[in-house]
Design a protein around this motif. Structure first.
Motif, PDB file in Angstrom:
ATOM      1  N   ARG A   1       0.719  -1.085   0.033  1.00 21.16           N
ATOM      2  CA  ARG A   1       0.073  -0.294  -0.004  1.00 21.16           C
ATOM      3  C   ARG A   1       0.583   1.119  -0.050  1.00 21.16           C
ATOM      4  O   ARG A   1       2.169   1.386   0.630  1.00 21.16           O
ATOM      5  CB  ARG A   1      -0.428   0.112   1.146  1.00 21.16           C
ATOM      6  N   LEU A   2      -0.184   2.383  -0.852  1.00 20.91           N
ATOM      7  CA  LEU A   2       1.469   3.425  -0.345  1.00 20.91           C
ATOM      8  C   LEU A   2       0.244   4.414  -0.407  1.00 20.91           C
ATOM      9  O   LEU A   2      -0.914   4.590  -0.953  1.00 20.91           O
ATOM     10  CB  LEU A   2       1.622   3.693  -1.972  1.00 20.91           C
ATOM     11  N   ILE A   3       0.303   6.007   0.431  1.00 20.55           N
ATOM     12  CA  ILE A   3      -0.884   6.615   1.055  1.00 20.55           C
ATOM     13  C   ILE A   3      -0.194   8.232   0.242  1.00 20.55           C
ATOM     14  O   ILE A   3       1.158   7.885   0.178  1.00 20.55           O
ATOM     15  CB  ILE A   3      -0.998   7.100   2.240  1.00 20.55           C
ATOM     16  N   PHE A   4      -0.664   8.514  -1.027  1.00 22.60           N
ATOM     17  CA  PHE A   4       0.350   9.629  -1.416  1.00 22.60           C
ATOM     18  C   PHE A   4      -1.154  10.811  -1.494  1.00 22.60           C
ATOM     19  O   PHE A   4      -2.166  10.380  -0.991  1.00 22.60           O
ATOM     20  CB  PHE A   4       0.259   9.482  -2.971  1.00 22.60           C
ATOM     21  N   ASP A   5      -0.294  12.100  -1.694  1.00 21.48           N
ATOM     22  CA  ASP A   5      -1.275  13.267  -2.126  1.00 21.48           C
ATOM     23  C   ASP A   5      -0.883  13.774  -2.909  1.00 21.48           C
ATOM     24  O   ASP A   5      -0.315  14.317  -3.361  1.00 21.48           O
ATOM     25  CB  ASP A   5      -0.099  14.431  -0.573  1.00 21.48           C
ATOM     26  N   PRO A   6      -2.053  13.767  -3.521  1.00 23.49           N
ATOM     27  CA  PRO A   6      -2.081  14.217  -5.129  1.00 23.49           C
ATOM     28  C   PRO A   6      -2.336  16.353  -4.927  1.00 23.49           C
ATOM     29  O   PRO A   6      -2.097  16.081  -5.579  1.00 23.49           O
ATOM     30  CB  PRO A   6      -4.370  13.967  -5.615  1.00 23.49           C
ATOM     31  N   PHE A   7      -2.082  16.613  -3.523  1.00 24.30           N
ATOM     32  CA  PHE A   7      -2.891  18.312  -3.829  1.00 24.30           C
ATOM     33  C   PHE A   7      -1.082  18.378  -3.468  1.00 24.30           C
ATOM     34  O   PHE A   7      -0.926  19.674  -4.145  1.00 24.30           O
ATOM     35  CB  PHE A   7      -3.110  18.680  -2.371  1.00 24.30           C
ATOM     36  N   ASN A   8       0.001  17.661  -2.922  1.00 25.65           N
ATOM     37  CA  ASN A   8       1.077  18.233  -2.823  1.00 25.65           C
ATOM     38  C   ASN A   8       2.132  17.136  -3.670  1.00 25.65           C
ATOM     39  O   ASN A   8       2.774  16.336  -3.175  1.00 25.65           O
ATOM     40  CB  ASN A   8       1.294  17.985  -1.545  1.00 25.65           C
ATOM     41  N   GLY A   9       2.375  17.300  -4.936  1.00 23.85           N
ATOM     42  CA  GLY A   9       3.044  16.638  -6.163  1.00 23.85           C
ATOM     43  C   GLY A   9       3.214  14.392  -5.901  1.00 23.85           C
ATOM     44  O   GLY A   9       3.541  14.302  -6.215  1.00 23.85           O
ATOM     45  N   CYS A  10       1.732  14.866  -5.155  1.00 21.53           N
ATOM     46  CA  CYS A  10       1.708  12.662  -5.207  1.00 21.53           C
ATOM     47  C   CYS A  10       3.009  11.954  -4.062  1.00 21.53           C
ATOM     48  O   CYS A  10       3.042  11.054  -4.561  1.00 21.53           O
ATOM     49  CB  CYS A  10       2.259  12.081  -6.341  1.00 21.53           C
ATOM     50  N   ALA A  11       3.483  12.665  -3.504  1.00 23.10           N
ATOM     51  CA  ALA A  11       4.587  12.964  -1.799  1.00 23.10           C
ATOM     52  C   ALA A  11       3.601  11.625  -1.658  1.00 23.10           C
ATOM     53  O   ALA A  11       2.457  11.670  -0.901  1.00 23.10           O
ATOM     54  CB  ALA A  11       4.238  14.038  -1.688  1.00 23.10           C
ATOM     55  N   VAL A  12       4.827  10.756  -1.602  1.00 23.69           N
ATOM     56  CA  VAL A  12       4.358   9.105  -0.307  1.00 23.69           C
ATOM     57  C   VAL A  12       4.029   9.777   0.760  1.00 23.69           C
ATOM     58  O   VAL A  12       5.027  10.032   1.626  1.00 23.69           O
ATOM     59  CB  VAL A  12       5.551   8.024  -1.251  1.00 23.69           C
ATOM     60  N   MET A  13       3.006   9.348   1.351  1.00 25.46           N
ATOM     61  CA  MET A  13       3.155  10.073   2.948  1.00 25.46           C
ATOM     62  C   MET A  13       2.862   8.337   3.846  1.00 25.46           C
ATOM     63  O   MET A  13       1.912   7.511   3.855  1.00 25.46           O
ATOM     64  CB  MET A  13       1.384  10.287   3.430  1.00 25.46           C
ATOM     65  N   ASN A  14       4.343   8.585   4.899  1.00 24.07           N
ATOM     66  CA  ASN A  14       3.977   7.059   6.019  1.00 24.07           C
ATOM     67  C   ASN A  14       3.652   7.930   7.444  1.00 24.07           C
ATOM     68  O   ASN A  14       3.194   9.093   7.310  1.00 24.07           O
ATOM     69  CB  ASN A  14       6.011   6.945   5.620  1.00 24.07           C
ATOM     70  N   ALA A  15       4.216   7.147   7.712  1.00 27.94           N
ATOM     71  CA  ALA A  15       3.056   7.335   9.597  1.00 27.94           C
ATOM     72  C   ALA A  15       3.634   9.214   9.455  1.00 27.94           C
ATOM     73  O   ALA A  15       3.143   9.627  10.347  1.00 27.94           O
ATOM     74  CB  ALA A  15       3.626   6.130  10.253  1.00 27.94           C
ATOM     75  N   PRO A  16       5.313   8.596   9.542  1.00 32.97           N
ATOM     76  CA  PRO A  16       5.593  10.372  10.112  1.00 32.97           C
ATOM     77  C   PRO A  16       5.198  11.672   9.381  1.00 32.97           C
ATOM     78  O   PRO A  16       4.495  12.646  10.285  1.00 32.97           O
ATOM     79  CB  PRO A  16       7.039   9.997   9.957  1.00 32.97           C
ATOM     80  N   GLU A  17       5.302  11.742   8.137  1.00 30.90           N
ATOM     81  CA  GLU A  17       4.570  12.615   7.173  1.00 30.90           C
ATOM     82  C   GLU A  17       2.996  12.797   7.539  1.00 30.90           C
ATOM     83  O   GLU A  17       2.501  14.224   7.653  1.00 30.90           O
ATOM     84  CB  GLU A  17       4.680  12.379   5.911  1.00 30.90           C
ATOM     85  N   LEU A  18       2.135  11.687   7.660  1.00 30.62           N
ATOM     86  CA  LEU A  18       0.880  11.901   8.092  1.00 30.62           C
ATOM     87  C   LEU A  18       0.293  11.928   9.483  1.00 30.62           C
ATOM     88  O   LEU A  18      -0.388  13.130   9.573  1.00 30.62           O
ATOM     89  CB  LEU A  18       0.762  10.666   8.006  1.00 30.62           C
ATOM     90  N   ARG A  19       1.557  11.979  10.215  1.00 34.77           N
ATOM     91  CA  ARG A  19       1.256  12.730  12.062  1.00 34.77           C
ATOM     92  C   ARG A  19       1.641  13.857  12.122  1.00 34.77           C
ATOM     93  O   ARG A  19       0.614  14.855  12.713  1.00 34.77           O
ATOM     94  CB  ARG A  19       2.163  11.925  12.509  1.00 34.77           C
ATOM     95  N   ILE A  20       3.192  14.382  11.068  1.00 37.43           N
ATOM     96  CA  ILE A  20       2.665  15.977  10.899  1.00 37.43           C
ATOM     97  C   ILE A  20       1.769  16.654  10.402  1.00 37.43           C
ATOM     98  O   ILE A  20       1.237  17.592  11.045  1.00 37.43           O
ATOM     99  CB  ILE A  20       4.260  16.403  10.433  1.00 37.43           C
TER     100      ILE A  20
END
Length: 219
Positions: free
Chosen positions: A162-181
């Motif tokens: 699974r990959l969680i990514f952010d279409p709003f921010n350049g498709c950046a992949v979001m792992n737990a640390p990035e999601l928490r921030i």
């Protein structure tokens, strides 16, 4: 999915076809909803004389180009993975067609109308995620929007990866640390990640969330 106001229903310049289409969507199962067309129809309430054909053609062009890019990646030696699927989406959506999050005018109502999002290549997270979800699912891929608070994210999965990514921010992949921030930036330092934030959004929920973004700003 959308409740037309009495004022809107009585306006002669709104084609009956829009109202009938949206009423039909309200009766459909979630799997049968055409995500992009429904959002385009809702956008057309504001521009009832606008011909939607070119916007539907653009969506189909995105679908075709993602399929072509994914095939090219596999032929070049990439593994058939969620990473390759995301790379194909990013190449077409961002590198080729310049879709991005509208940071400068985030609250502009155009960012919540799929017609204007396509014209401007800019939108809020919910609108951009809607396009990614529609285009990815058209490939047969397991891609969905997530019920993340205050900022819609997407998740793509293949063979258990699974990959969680952010279409709003350049498709950046979001792992737990990035999601928490991100969560603490959006909600506050006291909030922690919850399993609820990883729940998939249905098509209907995503359309309603996009409309609620617009409603909030109009209020």
């Amino acid at each position: 999915v959308v409740q037309l106001s009495e004022e809107a229903k009585n306006r002669e310049d709104i084609p009956k076809g829009i109202e009938l289409y949206l009423e039909q969507v309200g009766q459909q199962s979630d799997d049968d909803i055409n995500l992009a067309k429904t959002a385009l129809m809702i956008g057309a309430i504001e521009s009832p004389s606008l011909h939607l054909g070119r916007y539907e053609h653009h969506i189909q062009k995105l679908i075709d180009e993602v399929a072509t890019r994914y095939k090219e990646l596999l032929e070049a030696g990439a593994d058939p993975s969620s990473e390759a699927q995301l790379a194909a989406l990013k190449f077409v959506m961002i590198d080729t067609h310049d879709y991005s999050g509208d940071i400068e005018k985030y609250d502009d109502l155009q960012n919540m109308n799929l017609i204007r999002v396509i014209e401007r290549r800019k939108g809020i997270p919910a609108a951009l995620s809607l396009i990614y979800m529609h285009v990815g699912q058209a490939q047969g891929w397991d891609i969905t929007a997530l019920n993340f608070p205050a900022h819609v994210l997407c998740r793509i999965e293949k063979d258990g990866k699974r990959l969680i990514f952010d279409p709003f921010n350049g498709c950046a992949v979001m792992n737990a640390p990035e999601l928490r921030i991100l969560l603490k930036e959006l909600i506050g330092g006291h909030v922690e990640l919850s399993a609820d934030y990883y729940e998939s959004s249905t098509k209907r929920e995503l359309i309603i969330r996009l409309q609620n973004n617009k409603k909030l700003r109009q209020i």
